[in-house]
Design a protein around this motif. Structure first.
Motif, PDB file in Angstrom:
ATOM      1  N   VAL A  64       0.695  -1.240  -0.077  1.00 54.65           N
ATOM      2  CA  VAL A  64       0.085  -0.087   0.104  1.00 54.65           C
ATOM      3  C   VAL A  64       0.875   1.327   0.107  1.00 54.65           C
ATOM      4  O   VAL A  64       1.677   1.311   0.957  1.00 54.65           O
ATOM      5  CB  VAL A  64      -1.033  -0.069   1.265  1.00 54.65           C
ATOM      6  N   VAL A  65       0.557   2.034  -1.033  1.00 56.89           N
ATOM      7  CA  VAL A  65       1.425   3.290  -0.935  1.00 56.89           C
ATOM      8  C   VAL A  65       0.518   4.417  -0.648  1.00 56.89           C
ATOM      9  O   VAL A  65      -0.675   4.631  -1.322  1.00 56.89           O
ATOM     10  CB  VAL A  65       2.073   3.619  -2.492  1.00 56.89           C
ATOM     11  N   MET A  66       0.885   5.255   0.311  1.00 54.58           N
ATOM     12  CA  MET A  66       0.111   6.360   0.895  1.00 54.58           C
ATOM     13  C   MET A  66       0.585   7.669   0.968  1.00 54.58           C
ATOM     14  O   MET A  66       1.097   7.939   1.938  1.00 54.58           O
ATOM     15  CB  MET A  66      -0.602   5.843   2.093  1.00 54.58           C
ATOM     16  N   PRO A  67       0.737   8.432  -0.170  1.00 58.90           N
ATOM     17  CA  PRO A  67       1.294   9.628   0.065  1.00 58.90           C
ATOM     18  C   PRO A  67       0.358  10.720   0.572  1.00 58.90           C
ATOM     19  O   PRO A  67      -0.729  10.522   0.899  1.00 58.90           O
ATOM     20  CB  PRO A  67       1.679  10.312  -1.500  1.00 58.90           C
ATOM     21  N   CYS A  68       1.156  11.795   1.407  1.00 57.58           N
ATOM     22  CA  CYS A  68       0.435  12.828   1.988  1.00 57.58           C
ATOM     23  C   CYS A  68      -0.604  13.217   1.395  1.00 57.58           C
ATOM     24  O   CYS A  68      -0.584  13.448   0.170  1.00 57.58           O
ATOM     25  CB  CYS A  68       1.312  13.903   3.012  1.00 57.58           C
ATOM     26  N   GLY A  69      -1.654  14.316   1.936  1.00 51.94           N
ATOM     27  CA  GLY A  69      -2.454  14.844   0.997  1.00 51.94           C
ATOM     28  C   GLY A  69      -2.017  16.119   0.345  1.00 51.94           C
ATOM     29  O   GLY A  69      -0.758  16.379   0.178  1.00 51.94           O
ATOM     30  N   ASP A  70      -2.769  17.132   0.331  1.00 51.84           N
ATOM     31  CA  ASP A  70      -2.501  18.504  -0.164  1.00 51.84           C
ATOM     32  C   ASP A  70      -1.459  19.230   0.504  1.00 51.84           C
ATOM     33  O   ASP A  70      -2.109  19.829   1.756  1.00 51.84           O
ATOM     34  CB  ASP A  70      -3.610  19.217  -0.812  1.00 51.84           C
ATOM     35  N   VAL A  71      -0.229  19.305   0.503  1.00 44.90           N
ATOM     36  CA  VAL A  71       0.680  19.903   1.445  1.00 44.90           C
ATOM     37  C   VAL A  71       0.421  21.626   1.512  1.00 44.90           C
ATOM     38  O   VAL A  71       0.456  22.181   2.371  1.00 44.90           O
ATOM     39  CB  VAL A  71       2.218  19.724   0.962  1.00 44.90           C
ATOM     40  N   GLY A  72      -0.140  21.996   0.095  1.00 46.18           N
ATOM     41  CA  GLY A  72      -0.452  23.182   0.226  1.00 46.18           C
ATOM     42  C   GLY A  72      -1.716  23.614   1.153  1.00 46.18           C
ATOM     43  O   GLY A  72      -1.798  24.959   1.240  1.00 46.18           O
TER      44      GLY A  72
END
Length: 256
Positions: A162-170
């Motif tokens: 499972v690859v789970m990148p962070c949400g919208d950093v902005g």
């Protein structure tokens, strides 16, 4: 006689008006960010210093899990390790063995190294990364093969990935316009690259990216963001855990 080093095979890049405009925007955003909330920088350092990766080693485990990634895999921002995302996995699955090789500040290039030194034979490999590549401006052409290599290595180490990148950093309170706009565009690029790599290698991809009006880290900002305005809080990691269960297929691995 000393030999002259070989010439680079690539021509030097020209500085274009677009590059100048981008640098100016980033610099202006950085000034606004530090002018509005200089204490957040100190808070981020404090949270990172205190965070410890969650691990669990029950006597007779029913599943073996490997966690790799950055500060969100370490659990920076949570009140304690058990309230981090790996910690929540451990609370809901007390018979799962959990190893955690994550490190604060890690980019996808570092995650590749984490996986290279990991053993094989895991039931699940969870990859939590990407935020530092967004913030530290890893070029997309550099990031793409690093993401692909990460996914390929993770498949070698575990039955499920499972690859789970962070949400919208902005959308993080840490950033102010115009830098937040740049971070949002870069977050979209990150998710595109991760989604493509996951689809190409048939692994799970958890999408935390939301439009600003639908992002719970905006609509419930005080509750879900840690004191530094950059990392999730304990409640924020609970929100991530719900998405991991819903999108990542944890329910199919059994309760225990």
């Amino acid at each position: 006689m000393p030999q002259r080093p070989p010439a680079s095979s690539s021509a030097p890049r020209l500085i274009t008006p677009r590059h100048v405009a981008l640098v100016a925007a980033v610099a202006a955003g950085a000034l606004l960010t530090t002018a509005c909330a200089p204490w957040r920088l100190w808070s981020t350092a404090e949270l990172a210093r205190d965070a410890q990766p969650y691990t669990a080693h029950p006597a007779n485990p029913t599943r073996r899990v490997l966690v790799v990634g950055d500060s969100t895999a370490v659990g920076t921002g949570a009140t304690s390790p058990v309230q981090s995302l790996p910690g929540l996995i451990g609370q809901h699955h007390p018979q799962w063995h959990i190893d955690n090789l994550a490190a604060n500040g890690a980019k996808f290039a570092d995650v590749v190294q984490q996986l290279e030194r990991a053993e094989a034979g895991y039931d699940l490999v969870l990859v939590l990364a990407g935020g530092n590549d967004v913030i530290r401006f890893t070029p997309p052409d550099t990031l793409r093969p690093q993401v692909q290599r990460t996914v390929a290595l993770a498949r070698q180490k575990g039955e499920r990935v499972v690859v789970m990148p962070c949400g919208d950093v902005g959308n993080a309170p840490f950033f102010k316009p115009p830098l937040s706009w740049v971070m949002s565009r870069r977050s979209e690029t990150l998710h595109t690259l991760v989604q493509q790599a996951a689809a190409g290698q048939q692994v799970r991809y958890v999408r935390l990216l939301r439009p600003r009006s639908q992002d719970p880290f905006v609509t419930r900002s005080t509750e879900l963001n840690a004191a530094d305005g950059l990392h999730p809080s304990s409640a924020g990691y609970e929100e991530w855990y719900r998405e991991l269960v819903a999108q990542g297929g944890l329910a199919g691995m059994g309760h225990r």
